[in-house]
Design a protein around this motif. Structure first.
Motif, PDB file in Angstrom:
ATOM      1  N   ARG A 258       0.803  -1.228   0.000  1.00  0.00           N
ATOM      2  CA  ARG A 258       0.000   0.000   0.000  1.00  0.00           C
ATOM      3  C   ARG A 258       0.835   1.276   0.000  1.00  0.00           C
ATOM      4  O   ARG A 258       0.331   2.343  -0.375  1.00  0.00           O
ATOM      5  N   GLN A 259       2.101   1.210   0.418  1.00  0.00           N
ATOM      6  CA  GLN A 259       2.937   2.413   0.401  1.00  0.00           C
ATOM      7  C   GLN A 259       4.111   2.233  -0.562  1.00  0.00           C
ATOM      8  O   GLN A 259       4.078   2.706  -1.688  1.00  0.00           O
ATOM      9  N   ALA A 260       5.154   1.533  -0.113  1.00  0.00           N
ATOM     10  CA  ALA A 260       6.322   1.294  -0.964  1.00  0.00           C
ATOM     11  C   ALA A 260       7.019   0.041  -0.480  1.00  0.00           C
ATOM     12  O   ALA A 260       7.023  -0.254   0.725  1.00  0.00           O
ATOM     13  N   PRO A 261       7.608  -0.735  -1.389  1.00  0.00           N
ATOM     14  CA  PRO A 261       8.337  -1.937  -0.980  1.00  0.00           C
ATOM     15  C   PRO A 261       9.416  -1.589   0.047  1.00  0.00           C
ATOM     16  O   PRO A 261      10.091  -0.573  -0.052  1.00  0.00           O
ATOM     17  N   GLY A 262       9.535  -2.464   1.047  1.00  0.00           N
ATOM     18  CA  GLY A 262      10.460  -2.220   2.145  1.00  0.00           C
ATOM     19  C   GLY A 262       9.743  -2.053   3.458  1.00  0.00           C
ATOM     20  O   GLY A 262      10.286  -2.359   4.521  1.00  0.00           O
ATOM     21  N   GLY A 263       8.481  -1.568   3.389  1.00  0.00           N
ATOM     22  CA  GLY A 263       7.689  -1.418   4.601  1.00  0.00           C
ATOM     23  C   GLY A 263       8.358  -0.488   5.604  1.00  0.00           C
ATOM     24  O   GLY A 263       9.119   0.412   5.258  1.00  0.00           O
ATOM     25  N   GLN A 264       8.069  -0.716   6.884  1.00  0.00           N
ATOM     26  CA  GLN A 264       8.636   0.106   7.942  1.00  0.00           C
ATOM     27  C   GLN A 264      10.156  -0.020   7.971  1.00  0.00           C
ATOM     28  O   GLN A 264      10.865   0.963   8.195  1.00  0.00           O
ATOM     29  N   ALA A 265      10.674  -1.213   7.696  1.00  0.00           N
ATOM     30  CA  ALA A 265      12.120  -1.415   7.683  1.00  0.00           C
ATOM     31  C   ALA A 265      12.782  -0.587   6.597  1.00  0.00           C
ATOM     32  O   ALA A 265      13.935  -0.160   6.733  1.00  0.00           O
ATOM     33  N   GLY A 266      12.057  -0.348   5.499  1.00  0.00           N
ATOM     34  CA  GLY A 266      12.617   0.418   4.392  1.00  0.00           C
ATOM     35  C   GLY A 266      12.946   1.851   4.751  1.00  0.00           C
ATOM     36  O   GLY A 266      13.728   2.509   4.056  1.00  0.00           O
ATOM     37  N   SER A 267      12.367   2.369   5.834  1.00  0.00           N
ATOM     38  CA  SER A 267      12.637   3.738   6.257  1.00  0.00           C
ATOM     39  C   SER A 267      13.750   3.812   7.302  1.00  0.00           C
ATOM     40  O   SER A 267      14.095   4.907   7.755  1.00  0.00           O
ATOM     41  N   SER A 268      14.326   2.664   7.674  1.00  0.00           N
ATOM     42  CA  SER A 268      15.415   2.657   8.660  1.00  0.00           C
ATOM     43  C   SER A 268      16.663   3.283   8.056  1.00  0.00           C
ATOM     44  O   SER A 268      17.061   2.945   6.944  1.00  0.00           O
ATOM     45  N   SER A 269      17.267   4.210   8.791  1.00  0.00           N
ATOM     46  CA  SER A 269      18.444   4.897   8.266  1.00  0.00           C
ATOM     47  C   SER A 269      19.652   3.979   8.203  1.00  0.00           C
ATOM     48  O   SER A 269      20.487   4.092   7.302  1.00  0.00           O
ATOM     49  N   ARG A 270      19.755   3.025   9.145  1.00  0.00           N
ATOM     50  CA  ARG A 270      20.910   2.119   9.155  1.00  0.00           C
ATOM     51  C   ARG A 270      20.572   0.864   9.932  1.00  0.00           C
ATOM     52  O   ARG A 270      20.109   0.937  11.069  1.00  0.00           O
ATOM     53  N   ILE A 271      20.786  -0.294   9.297  1.00  0.00           N
ATOM     54  CA  ILE A 271      20.611  -1.589   9.953  1.00  0.00           C
ATOM     55  C   ILE A 271      21.990  -2.223  10.029  1.00  0.00           C
ATOM     56  O   ILE A 271      22.592  -2.556   9.008  1.00  0.00           O
ATOM     57  N   GLU A 272      22.512  -2.369  11.229  1.00  0.00           N
ATOM     58  CA  GLU A 272      23.904  -2.807  11.374  1.00  0.00           C
ATOM     59  C   GLU A 272      24.047  -4.228  11.912  1.00  0.00           C
ATOM     60  O   GLU A 272      25.166  -4.729  12.023  1.00  0.00           O
ATOM     61  N   ASN A 273      22.942  -4.875  12.230  1.00  0.00           N
ATOM     62  CA  ASN A 273      23.046  -6.235  12.774  1.00  0.00           C
ATOM     63  C   ASN A 273      22.381  -7.261  11.856  1.00  0.00           C
ATOM     64  O   ASN A 273      21.931  -8.309  12.304  1.00  0.00           O
ATOM     65  N   TYR A 274      22.323  -6.947  10.551  1.00  0.00           N
ATOM     66  CA  TYR A 274      21.729  -7.881   9.595  1.00  0.00           C
ATOM     67  C   TYR A 274      22.831  -8.760   9.029  1.00  0.00           C
ATOM     68  O   TYR A 274      23.861  -8.257   8.545  1.00  0.00           O
ATOM     69  N   LEU A 275      22.622 -10.062   9.083  1.00  0.00           N
ATOM     70  CA  LEU A 275      23.652 -11.029   8.704  1.00  0.00           C
ATOM     71  C   LEU A 275      24.154 -10.798   7.279  1.00  0.00           C
ATOM     72  O   LEU A 275      23.371 -10.639   6.341  1.00  0.00           O
ATOM     73  N   GLY A 276      25.471 -10.787   7.129  1.00  0.00           N
ATOM     74  CA  GLY A 276      26.082 -10.682   5.810  1.00  0.00           C
ATOM     75  C   GLY A 276      26.470  -9.280   5.402  1.00  0.00           C
ATOM     76  O   GLY A 276      27.062  -9.095   4.341  1.00  0.00           O
TER      77      GLY A 276
END
Length: 555
Positions: A258-276
């Protein structure tokens, strides 16, 4: 990039043709040569160039023209393209007027007619002027421009939509940037019709809806076919993961977001604990990579589009979209995630989008330069927002109801916040009111530890609290808990009995809802772990259960 324009204006057709020919011969490879036979037609052409954000390097204008002299034309053209070089073409009798024009419209040069041979009497003058213009020219932004007011909720909505869709745009604030008013004048609009969205081809939309912008951008909002093996509702990490795994394993798949692919996570400025990703990545980067991967496998993505209802027509599940169209499938996955809870205090609703924002709202970051920013919330999303806004704001104050950040925030973020000098964390503090006329001007906060209440000046308040599932549209379709989260698998079993209305001779699969063939993944599921990696894992696992379901129903 479009070639800069050289505009020559003369009411004499023979002179106009001659000067246009000479300009094209010498400069046509680097510049676009435009001709106009009157000042009025030249101004109309300039307004179109301004709407397309195409630069003008030179005005070469005849002084003696009916209706509008060369000087009069330059007086009106200069506000549109103030950096363009200005040359008057004059007869000997007009030299006094040409000299006076050096002061009145800051002409750079005047040339006497005739200018033959151009190699001696035209090109050397223009070469010098154009070299000077090129040395100082900054190429214009090529893309969408948005004219509006910082405190307009409609302007914020447009900026936020474009940012979430990862569409580059240039923001022009009418109260700060003169270019905004010039563009508004060129478009023939006024401040009553803001925001104004101007596209690269010069076309424009005044006060557009997200759907109108999406149509202009060529985003897909309607399904290509009436039936799919798998429909995914929601385009966050869980939905994107399911789309990639489903399509890569041969299922015809459509994802509706309904908004944009990525959802709420898509608006995160930085994700530093995602594997890889040892140095981290932004939510926008993660969404962009996932969308590219999904499309590579043939996933059809409808965005912005919204599912408003579901009905069961065995063995099919039929979804109704916001535009009234319907699409059916064998299996349906709900991955709609959650939204931030509303701040239920006086004044918050009226000022939403005008200083009060839900989520990180990165589109507002530059506007917060050297200002004090307040963030409500103490989970990872609030911590990421605080670190991000600290790059721009004079000070970022986190208002946290709990006694510390440790209960709800990852340790790496807590350490980053502690090391950032312009971030202040106020625990056991809550907002009790927001104040302002047309925009946020102040907030009232209460400190539970001291019992003190303060009113603090504020321009920007970003709210990142709690998790509210958007599942009201599922009422009466699948079972939910008291907060609206969807029950699945073992959570549906009561006293070892299957959910009411269950029609299959087996228990629900781990991620299957109370309706066979409807699955759930990610944050919208009851008791899910609210992490990006967990959503990705659930989305991929759900596809395995979907395959098992499809094999039993004979598809």
């Amino acid at each position: 990039m479009a070639k800069p324009a050289l505009l020559t204006v003369d009411d004499d057709p023979e002179v106009l043709q001659a000067v246009g020919r000479d300009l094209q011969s010498k400069y046509g490879g680097r510049f676009r040569v435009l001709r106009a036979d009157s000042g009025a037609s030249a101004l109309a052409a300039l307004k179109q160039l301004q709407l397309r954000n195409q630069p003008v390097a030179l005005f070469l204008v005849d002084q003696r023209m009916p209706q509008m002299s060369g000087v009069e034309f330059l007086e009106q053209a200069l506000p549109l393209f103030p950096e363009a070089k200005r040359v008057l073409l004059t007869a000997y009798a007009d030299t006094d007027a040409a000299i006076r024009a050096i002061n009145s419209v800051r002409t750079d040069y005047y040339l006497l007619k005739p200018w033959d041979p151009p190699e001696e009497r035209l090109y050397p003058v223009l070469d010098d002027l154009l070299d000077d213009w090129l040395a100082n020219h900054k190429p214009p932004f090529e893309g969408i421009r948005v004219v509006g007011n910082r405190w307009s909720p409609q302007s914020h909505r447009v900026k936020d939509f474009l940012a979430r869709q990862q569409v580059p745009y240039q923001w022009l604030d009418l109260e700060i940037q003169p270019e905004a008013q010039h563009l508004l004048n060129a478009a023939g609009d006024d401040q009553a019709h803001l925001p104004l969205v101007v596209f690269a081809d010069g076309s424009r939309l005044a006060q557009p809806t997200n759907a109108e912008i999406a149509e202009k951008l060529g985003l897909r909002t309607r399904a290509e076919r009436p039936f799919y093996d798998l429909i995914i509702v929601g385009g966050g990490p869980a939905g994107l993961a399911a789309a990639v795994y489903g399509a890569s394993e041969g299922l015809s798949t459509v994802m509706v977001e309904r908004q944009a692919p990525g959802g709420q996570a898509g608006s995160s400025s930085r994700i530093e604990n995602y594997l890889g990703f040892p140095v981290g990545l932004s939510g926008a980067d993660l969404a962009r990579r996932a969308v590219a991967q999904a499309r590579r496998f043939g996933v059809e993505i409808l965005s912005p589009q919204e599912v408003t209802g579901i009905r069961i027509e065995p063995p099919y599940r039929v979804v109704t979209l916001a535009d009234g169209s319907e699409v059916s499938c064998h299996a349906l996955l709900i991955a709609t995630g959650v939204s931030y809870r509303k701040l239920e205090v006086a004044g918050a609703e009226a000022l939403t989008g005008a200083g009060v924002y839900y989520g990180a709202a990165q589109s507002e970051a530059l506007a917060c330069s050297n200002e004090a920013v307040f963030i409500v919330g103490g989970a990872n999303s609030a911590g990421q927002a605080a670190v991000y806004f600290a790059r721009y704001a004079k000070q970022v104050t986190m208002l946290v109801r709990g006694e510390s950040l440790t209960a709800s925030m990852s340790q790496y973020l807590i350490e980053q916040i502690a090391q950032t000098e312009n971030i202040v964390v106020r625990t056991r503090t809550s907002v009790t009111a927001v104040k302002g006329e047309s925009n946020l001007e102040a907030i009232t906060v209460h400190d539970d530890a001291t019992g003190e209440t303060q009113t603090l000046p504020a321009n920007s308040l970003f709210i990142l609290i709690g998790a509210a599932p958007n599942t009201d549209w599922l009422a009466g379709v699948v079972e939910r808990d008291e907060r609206g989260f969807i029950l699945a698998g073992p959570d549906l079993m009561r006293d070892r009995r299957r959910p009411r209305g269950w029609t299959l001779d087996r228990d629900p699969f781990l991620l299957e809802t109370s309706v066979p063939g409807i699955f759930v993944a990610g944050d919208v599921r009851c008791k899910s772990v609210k992490r990006v990696a967990s959503g990705v894992g659930e989305g991929s696992i759900a596809v395995q259960f979907i395959h098992q379901y499809l094999s039993k129903v004979g598809t």
